[in-house]
Scaffold this motif. Structure first.
Motif, PDB file in Angstrom:
ATOM      1  N   LYS A  39       0.608  -1.026   0.132  1.00  0.00           N
ATOM      2  CA  LYS A  39      -0.058  -0.053  -0.158  1.00  0.00           C
ATOM      3  C   LYS A  39       0.849   1.185   0.151  1.00  0.00           C
ATOM      4  O   LYS A  39       0.503   2.133   0.380  1.00  0.00           O
ATOM      5  CB  LYS A  39      -0.980   0.019   1.127  1.00  0.00           C
ATOM      6  CG  LYS A  39      -2.176  -0.868   1.066  1.00  0.00           C
ATOM      7  CD  LYS A  39      -2.934  -0.868   0.051  1.00  0.00           C
ATOM      8  CE  LYS A  39      -4.187  -1.653  -0.029  1.00  0.00           C
ATOM      9  NZ  LYS A  39      -5.191  -1.128  -0.778  1.00  0.00           N
ATOM     10  N   ASN A  51      -4.488   9.449   7.093  1.00  0.00           N
ATOM     11  CA  ASN A  51      -5.995   9.603   6.780  1.00  0.00           C
ATOM     12  C   ASN A  51      -6.191   8.213   6.019  1.00  0.00           C
ATOM     13  O   ASN A  51      -7.597   7.875   5.921  1.00  0.00           O
ATOM     14  CB  ASN A  51      -5.851  10.556   5.816  1.00  0.00           C
ATOM     15  CG  ASN A  51      -5.917  12.052   6.342  1.00  0.00           C
ATOM     16  OD1 ASN A  51      -6.234  12.227   7.422  1.00  0.00           O
ATOM     17  ND2 ASN A  51      -5.293  13.097   5.653  1.00  0.00           N
ATOM     18  N   ARG A  52      -5.342   7.494   5.665  1.00  0.00           N
ATOM     19  CA  ARG A  52      -5.804   6.171   4.798  1.00  0.00           C
ATOM     20  C   ARG A  52      -5.486   5.140   5.541  1.00  0.00           C
ATOM     21  O   ARG A  52      -6.034   3.921   4.955  1.00  0.00           O
ATOM     22  CB  ARG A  52      -5.108   6.295   3.554  1.00  0.00           C
ATOM     23  CG  ARG A  52      -3.767   6.102   3.443  1.00  0.00           C
ATOM     24  CD  ARG A  52      -3.177   6.116   1.953  1.00  0.00           C
ATOM     25  NE  ARG A  52      -1.786   6.296   1.898  1.00  0.00           N
ATOM     26  CZ  ARG A  52      -1.002   5.134   1.567  1.00  0.00           C
ATOM     27  NH1 ARG A  52      -1.538   3.861   1.324  1.00  0.00           N
ATOM     28  NH2 ARG A  52       0.387   5.161   1.466  1.00  0.00           N
ATOM     29  N   TYR A  54      -6.359   3.445   8.103  1.00  0.00           N
ATOM     30  CA  TYR A  54      -7.680   2.457   8.550  1.00  0.00           C
ATOM     31  C   TYR A  54      -7.960   1.638   7.459  1.00  0.00           C
ATOM     32  O   TYR A  54      -8.203   0.526   7.473  1.00  0.00           O
ATOM     33  CB  TYR A  54      -8.662   3.388   9.226  1.00  0.00           C
ATOM     34  CG  TYR A  54      -9.771   2.558   9.635  1.00  0.00           C
ATOM     35  CD1 TYR A  54      -9.752   1.592  10.790  1.00  0.00           C
ATOM     36  CD2 TYR A  54     -10.920   2.445   8.792  1.00  0.00           C
ATOM     37  CE1 TYR A  54     -10.633   0.655  11.311  1.00  0.00           C
ATOM     38  CE2 TYR A  54     -11.883   1.517   9.280  1.00  0.00           C
ATOM     39  CZ  TYR A  54     -11.773   0.744  10.599  1.00  0.00           C
ATOM     40  OH  TYR A  54     -12.946  -0.197  10.664  1.00  0.00           O
ATOM     41  N   GLU A  55      -8.321   2.384   6.513  1.00  0.00           N
ATOM     42  CA  GLU A  55      -8.834   1.668   5.496  1.00  0.00           C
ATOM     43  C   GLU A  55      -7.904   0.753   4.624  1.00  0.00           C
ATOM     44  O   GLU A  55      -8.201  -0.522   4.182  1.00  0.00           O
ATOM     45  CB  GLU A  55      -9.386   2.930   4.293  1.00  0.00           C
ATOM     46  CG  GLU A  55     -10.415   1.884   2.833  1.00  0.00           C
ATOM     47  CD  GLU A  55     -10.937   3.069   2.083  1.00  0.00           C
ATOM     48  OE1 GLU A  55     -10.873   2.795   0.829  1.00  0.00           O
ATOM     49  OE2 GLU A  55     -11.668   4.115   2.699  1.00  0.00           O
ATOM     50  N   ASP A  56      -6.507   1.233   4.444  1.00  0.00           N
ATOM     51  CA  ASP A  56      -5.868   0.431   3.545  1.00  0.00           C
ATOM     52  C   ASP A  56      -5.005  -0.581   4.436  1.00  0.00           C
ATOM     53  O   ASP A  56      -4.562  -1.791   3.892  1.00  0.00           O
ATOM     54  CB  ASP A  56      -4.667   1.688   3.044  1.00  0.00           C
ATOM     55  CG  ASP A  56      -4.999   2.301   1.928  1.00  0.00           C
ATOM     56  OD1 ASP A  56      -5.962   1.979   1.461  1.00  0.00           O
ATOM     57  OD2 ASP A  56      -4.224   3.022   1.414  1.00  0.00           O
ATOM     58  N   ILE A  59      -8.269  -2.030   8.632  1.00  0.00           N
ATOM     59  CA  ILE A  59      -9.673  -3.002   8.306  1.00  0.00           C
ATOM     60  C   ILE A  59      -9.418  -4.323   8.034  1.00  0.00           C
ATOM     61  O   ILE A  59     -10.262  -5.316   8.282  1.00  0.00           O
ATOM     62  CB  ILE A  59     -10.708  -1.878   7.373  1.00  0.00           C
ATOM     63  CG1 ILE A  59     -12.189  -2.312   7.549  1.00  0.00           C
ATOM     64  CG2 ILE A  59     -10.036  -2.410   5.898  1.00  0.00           C
ATOM     65  CD1 ILE A  59     -12.926  -1.386   6.718  1.00  0.00           C
ATOM     66  N   SER A  60      -8.239  -4.624   7.377  1.00  0.00           N
ATOM     67  CA  SER A  60      -8.025  -5.744   6.846  1.00  0.00           C
ATOM     68  C   SER A  60      -7.470  -6.862   8.160  1.00  0.00           C
ATOM     69  O   SER A  60      -7.077  -8.084   7.822  1.00  0.00           O
ATOM     70  CB  SER A  60      -6.825  -5.844   5.817  1.00  0.00           C
ATOM     71  OG  SER A  60      -7.287  -5.307   4.781  1.00  0.00           O
ATOM     72  N   LYS A  61      -6.854  -6.192   9.117  1.00  0.00           N
ATOM     73  CA  LYS A  61      -6.566  -6.806  10.360  1.00  0.00           C
ATOM     74  C   LYS A  61      -5.539  -7.715  10.059  1.00  0.00           C
ATOM     75  O   LYS A  61      -5.467  -8.979  10.352  1.00  0.00           O
ATOM     76  CB  LYS A  61      -7.659  -7.535  11.082  1.00  0.00           C
ATOM     77  CG  LYS A  61      -8.826  -6.890  11.860  1.00  0.00           C
ATOM     78  CD  LYS A  61      -9.783  -7.695  12.434  1.00  0.00           C
ATOM     79  CE  LYS A  61     -10.635  -6.642  13.302  1.00  0.00           C
ATOM     80  NZ  LYS A  61     -11.427  -5.915  12.811  1.00  0.00           N
TER      81      LYS A  61
END
Length: 131
Positions: A39, A51-52, A54-56, A59-61
């Motif tokens: 990423k 800023n990114r 969490y999503e990048d 969230i995938s843990k």
């Protein structure tokens, strides 16, 4: 927790200027028995990564997280303390998911090469001194 390894950072993590099969993320993916997701984003700063992330990443843990950033912040004239604060925040949040967090140290700048590949900047010395 998923058995994946996510790399997040700037162009150095992305592999800018390197053939895909020569990049460290590709080589890592071939040597590990788990998926590696890169990423890295060219030109990214620690503030943008915050800023990114969490999503990048979060969230995938993922089981493993690799973070390397700060060079672009320095090239923008930002303070080292700000960079450290941002990376510390990434670590604190990442530790809620996994204890397997790896921090990469960006390499020093080769000023003559930077001038040739990019553009002249008064911040190359500042960046190199602070890396």
């Amino acid at each position: 927790m998923n058995d994946i390894f996510i790399l997040i950072g700037d162009s150095l993590t992305f592999g800018y200027g390197v053939f895909k099969k020569k990049s460290f993320s590709y080589k890592l993916s071939k040597s590990l028995k788990i998926p590696v997701i890169n990423k890295g984003v060219n030109g990214d700063t620690t503030a943008s990564i915050l800023n990114r992330i969490y999503e990048d990443v979060f969230i995938s843990k993922p089981k493993y997280i690799f973070i390397m950033a700060g060079t672009n912040d320095l090239l923008c004239g930002r303070k080292v303390e700000t960079i450290i604060d941002n990376i510390e925040e990434m670590i604190v949040e990442g530790l809620k998911i996994t204890k397997n967090i790896i921090i990469g140290i960006p390499p020093c700048i080769i000023k003559s090469l930077a001038y040739k590949l990019f553009s002249p900047s008064d911040l190359y010395d500042y960046t190199d001194e602070n890396l």
